[in-house]
Design an enzyme around this catalytic site. Structure first.
Site: not given
Length: 281
Positions: A66, A102
């Site tokens: 990420k 997220d």
């Protein structure tokens, strides 16, 4: 050339994202070509280039890529910039646009599906990697109280606290400080310890407040150790990361296809097979 979508990670064979996006495609009558691509961090840039050459138009990114994805983007949403991590890539001409879904996925799951009021909750975030970075800004925006961050590597804790740039609310601490930090109303495990074969950090029961909710960003087997501790410690609410996974996927789907799918039926389908689930995206 047909448009392709994928989730990149290492390992990634466990990922439920292909099932989730296939279900979203059936629901919205949008043909979906979405697969899992396992790639080690050092090969990520080359793998993305190959993906684009074959018609790749968008991708999800999971552990441990990420923060690497963040560095490859020419354009970022504000929430991705604040997080310093990207979990959703959108191809924009010859460049990548980066987003992080997220945090909004977690908050939507906790507040809407589990009916948790996050406002003013004194919060402990365990971990300071890509998963923690993705959810911390959204938790602050949702109105939590003070946010304490602990991690095995103090430097990463300090980096995340600095990036959040709210010194009056965000407090980096050491794992050894837990006993002295008092009670919390919300405790989140954002580590990949159980998946990596290591142990979730030992935590004293004294940190659990009367209305404390414990949340693991993992799901399935990887969430078992932390959630078992939370139940034994008397947490009022115990939540795994399956709902967050579905909600963040819906947000990514909307970025790529212009329509946000309904999530409850997909969550119910996956939850009915909960014992077969393995770990988190």
């Amino acid at each position: 050339m047909s448009r392709h979508y994928a989730v990149f990670g290492h390992p990634v064979a466990h990922s439920l994202s292909p099932r989730i996006h296939a279900a979203f495609g059936r629901q919205t009558s949008i043909p979906i070509d979405y697969r899992a691509i396992d790639v080690e961090p050092g090969q990520f840039t080359h793998a993305l280039m190959d993906f684009v050459a074959s018609g790749g138009a968008g991708a999800n990114v999971t552990l441990p890529l990420k923060q690497a994805a963040f560095t490859l983007c020419d354009d970022l949403t504000e929430r991705a910039r604040r997080a310093g991590a990207v979990n959703t890539l959108v191809r924009n001409g010859d460049t990548w646009h980066g987003d992080n879904t997220d945090g909004v996925g977690l908050v939507r799951d906790l507040t809407e599906r589990h009916a948790l009021d996050l406002r003013a909750r004194r919060t402990l975030l365990i971990g300071a990697g890509g998963a923690a970075r993705g959810v911390a800004p959204a938790l602050l925006d949702a109105g939590i109280g003070d946010l304490f961050i602990v991690n095995r590597t103090p430097e990463r804790t300090d980096q995340l606290a600095d990036a959040l740039a709210e010194p009056d609310r965000v407090h980096p601490r050491y794992l050894g400080d837990l006993q002295a930090l008092g009670e919390f109303d919300l405790i989140l495990n954002a580590t990949s310890a159980a998946r990596d074969g290591s142990h979730v950090p030992a935590m004293p029961r004294a940190i659990v407040g009367r209305r404390c909710a414990a949340v693991d960003l993992n799901y399935g087997e990887a969430a078992i150790p932390f959630l078992a501790w939370a139940r034994a410690a008397g947490c009022h609410d115990v939540v795994d990361g399956l709902g967050m996974l579905v909600e963040q996927a819906a947000e990514s789907f909307a970025r790529w296809h212009g329509v946000r799918p309904e999530t409850d039926a997909v969550y119910a389908m996956l939850n009915s097979n909960h014992d077969a689930l393995v770990t988190a995206d």
